[in-house]
Design a protein around this motif. Structure first.
Motif, PDB file in Angstrom:
ATOM      1  N   LYS A 191     -14.267  21.815   7.579  1.00 40.63           N
ATOM      2  CA  LYS A 191     -14.643  20.721   8.462  1.00 40.63           C
ATOM      3  C   LYS A 191     -13.738  19.525   8.220  1.00 40.63           C
ATOM      4  O   LYS A 191     -13.515  19.124   7.064  1.00 40.63           O
ATOM      5  N   PRO A 192     -13.172  18.952   9.262  1.00 44.58           N
ATOM      6  CA  PRO A 192     -12.276  17.799   9.063  1.00 44.58           C
ATOM      7  C   PRO A 192     -13.041  16.591   8.544  1.00 44.58           C
ATOM      8  O   PRO A 192     -14.146  16.282   8.988  1.00 44.58           O
ATOM      9  N   LYS A 193     -12.436  15.911   7.582  1.00 51.16           N
ATOM     10  CA  LYS A 193     -13.066  14.723   7.021  1.00 51.16           C
ATOM     11  C   LYS A 193     -12.954  13.563   8.003  1.00 51.16           C
ATOM     12  O   LYS A 193     -11.900  13.337   8.592  1.00 51.16           O
ATOM     13  N   LYS A 194     -14.038  12.860   8.165  1.00 44.28           N
ATOM     14  CA  LYS A 194     -14.059  11.754   9.115  1.00 44.28           C
ATOM     15  C   LYS A 194     -13.298  10.574   8.536  1.00 44.28           C
ATOM     16  O   LYS A 194     -13.555  10.114   7.429  1.00 44.28           O
ATOM     17  N   LYS A 195     -12.343  10.068   9.303  1.00 43.23           N
ATOM     18  CA  LYS A 195     -11.550   8.919   8.882  1.00 43.23           C
ATOM     19  C   LYS A 195     -12.218   7.635   9.354  1.00 43.23           C
ATOM     20  O   LYS A 195     -12.595   7.525  10.530  1.00 43.23           O
ATOM     21  N   LYS A 196     -12.341   6.696   8.442  1.00 43.47           N
ATOM     22  CA  LYS A 196     -12.996   5.440   8.780  1.00 43.47           C
ATOM     23  C   LYS A 196     -12.089   4.585   9.649  1.00 43.47           C
ATOM     24  O   LYS A 196     -10.859   4.597   9.503  1.00 43.47           O
ATOM     25  N   ARG A 204      -8.943   0.199  13.559  1.00 43.92           N
ATOM     26  CA  ARG A 204      -9.586  -1.091  13.368  1.00 43.92           C
ATOM     27  C   ARG A 204      -9.167  -1.645  12.011  1.00 43.92           C
ATOM     28  O   ARG A 204      -9.281  -0.969  10.982  1.00 43.92           O
ATOM     29  N   LEU A 205      -8.665  -2.868  12.033  1.00 43.41           N
ATOM     30  CA  LEU A 205      -8.220  -3.536  10.815  1.00 43.41           C
ATOM     31  C   LEU A 205      -9.200  -4.627  10.432  1.00 43.41           C
ATOM     32  O   LEU A 205      -9.641  -5.403  11.289  1.00 43.41           O
ATOM     33  N   HIS A 206      -9.530  -4.710   9.155  1.00 46.24           N
ATOM     34  CA  HIS A 206     -10.429  -5.736   8.632  1.00 46.24           C
ATOM     35  C   HIS A 206      -9.593  -6.748   7.846  1.00 46.24           C
ATOM     36  O   HIS A 206      -8.933  -6.402   6.867  1.00 46.24           O
ATOM     37  N   MET A 207      -9.590  -8.032   8.283  1.00 44.91           N
ATOM     38  CA  MET A 207      -8.803  -9.092   7.643  1.00 44.91           C
ATOM     39  C   MET A 207      -9.713 -10.249   7.254  1.00 44.91           C
ATOM     40  O   MET A 207     -10.792 -10.432   7.836  1.00 44.91           O
ATOM     41  N   GLN A 208      -9.230 -11.050   6.271  1.00 43.10           N
ATOM     42  CA  GLN A 208      -9.987 -12.227   5.871  1.00 43.10           C
ATOM     43  C   GLN A 208      -9.880 -13.299   6.950  1.00 43.10           C
ATOM     44  O   GLN A 208      -8.958 -13.300   7.773  1.00 43.10           O
ATOM     45  N   ARG A 209     -10.833 -14.228   6.933  1.00 43.56           N
ATOM     46  CA  ARG A 209     -10.848 -15.275   7.928  1.00 43.56           C
ATOM     47  C   ARG A 209      -9.648 -16.206   7.729  1.00 43.56           C
ATOM     48  O   ARG A 209      -9.383 -16.671   6.618  1.00 43.56           O
TER      49      ARG A 209
END
Length: 307
Positions: free
Chosen positions: A246-251, A264-269
Motif C-alpha cells: 500500500k502506498p504511504k500517504k504523503k502529507k 502545501r507549505l507551512h511557514m512562520q508568520r
C-alpha cells in the motif's frame, strides 16, 4: 518426514516447486486454463482456440474433453487449477438447453470465486477475417461501453472479470507503437458485443498520427445466462492487498481530477514592516517632524490665496 502436518521437501526440485507456490508480495501473472466439455460444437471449439490465441503465452489449452458441470460441481476445476497453478479458467460446452456455451471464471485460493455463463449467438473467427493480426503476447487496451456496466450488479462484476481475464502483464511504461490492439465490449439490448481491432497509425502531416481501426477478429455476440457471484466479504478478501504494497500517504500533497500535483507549505508568520522592497525615492520613510538645516522644525507650507 511430517512435523506439525507440514511435509518437508526431500529434493531440491521439490523445494523449488514449493517455493514457487509460496505467497508473494507481488504475485505472478495469472495463468488461464481453457478446456471443453464432453459435448461441444465446431463453433465452441473454434471460439476456444481464438480466445487461446489472444491469451498466449499465459494460457493452457486442453485438447481432450472433460466431462464436468462447473455450476453443479466445481471440484474438478479446483483440482486442475491447483495442478496447473491457474487462477482463471474458460470452459466451453453445448447442449440442447444451453447451446454454444462459454463459462468465464476466476478462482481464489484454488476455490471458485465467481463464474459467468455466456451464450454465443453470433461468432466470427480469426480465420474468417483476412486482415493482418497483432503479434503474440500483445497487451490489449480494454474499452467498456454502455451504462449497464456501471449500474447492473452482475455486469459490473462481469466487467471486472473480463478485465482480469484480458488485461495481460503489468508494465511500467508503454510506447506509442505498442498500443496496437483494442478489445471493445458493448452492453446494449440485453446482449454483450465483443469486438477486436488493430490500431493503425497513419501520417497526418503533424506530430500526432492519425488513428484508424481495423477489425481483426474474433467477434462475438454474447447473451448472459447464469452467474455465480462471490459474497461481498469473500470478494473483499480476494482484493485485499498486503500493507507492504500500500502506498504511504504523503502529507501536504494532493492531486486534482486532471492529475496535477499540489503541495502545501507551512511557514512562520512574516513581519511585513521588515519586508525588503524595491528602493525608490517616493517610498523612503520620513520622520514624523521634518527638520531644517538649523535644527528647527520646518513650518508647514501655506497655500497661496488671491487677495
Amino acid at each position: 518426514m511430517a512435523q506439525d502436518g507440514v511435509v518437508k521437501p526431500k529434493t531440491k526440485r521439490s523445494k523449488r516447486f514449493l517455493q514457487s507456490r509460496e505467497p508473494k508480495l507481488v504475485e505472478d501473472l495469472k495463468n488461464t486454463m481453457i478446456m471443453k466439455g464432453g459435448n461441444t460444437t465446431e463453433t465452441v471449439t473454434q471460439a476456444l482456440k481464438d480466445l487461446y490465441a489472444l491469451k498466449k503465452p499465459n494460457a493452457v489449452l486442453y485438447k481432450k474433453k472433460n466431462i464436468m458441470r462447473p455450476f453443479e460441481d466445481s471440484t474438478s476445476l479446483e483440482f486442475f487449477s491447483k495442478k496447473m497453478d491457474c487462477s482463471l479458467f474458460l470452459f466451453g460446452s453445448h447442449n440442447k438447453k444451453r447451446p454454444n456455451n462459454l463459462v468465464f471464471g476466476r478462482l481464489f485460493d484454488f476455490h471458485v470465486l465467481d463464474m459467468f455463463e455466456l451464450g454465443i449467438e453470433k461468432f466470427k473467427s480469426l480465420k474468417d477475417v483476412k486482415n493482418e493480426k497483432c503479434s503474440e503476447g500483445t497487451k490489449p487496451m480494454l474499452v467498456f461501453a454502455g451504462e449497464l456496466f456501471d449500474t447492473d450488479n452482475e455486469l459490473v462484476r462481469l466487467r471486472n472479470a473480463l478485465t482480469d481475464f484480458f488485461r495481460g502483464p503489468a508494465v511500467p511504461a508503454v510506447r506509442l507503437a505498442g498500443l496496437e490492439h483494442i478489445l471493445h465490449f458493448t452492453a446494449a439490448d440485453g446482449k454483450i458485443y465483443m469486438r477486436s481491432y488493430r490500431v493503425l497509425l497513419k501520417k497526418s502531416g503533424c506530430r500526432t498520427p492519425r488513428i484508424e481501426l481495423e477489425e481483426i477478429g474474433p467477434s462475438f455476440d454474447f447473451v448472459l445466462r447464469r452467474t455465480h457471484l462471490a459474497s461481498d466479504d469473500l470478494y473483499k478478501t480476494a482484493h485485499r492487498q498486503p500493507k507492504a504494497l500500500k502506498p504511504k500517504k504523503k502529507k501536504n500533497v494532493s492531486h486534482d481530477a486532471f492529475g496535477t500535483k499540489f503541495g502545501r507549505l507551512h511557514m512562520q508568520r512574516q513581519d511585513l514592516d521588515k519586508l525588503q522592497t524595491r528602493k525608490m525615492k517616493g517610498l523612503r520613510k520620513r520622520s514624523r517632524a521634518a527638520v531644517t538645516e538649523n535644527g528647527e522644525p520646518a513650518l508647514p507650507k501655506r497655500a497661496r490665496t488671491r487677495e
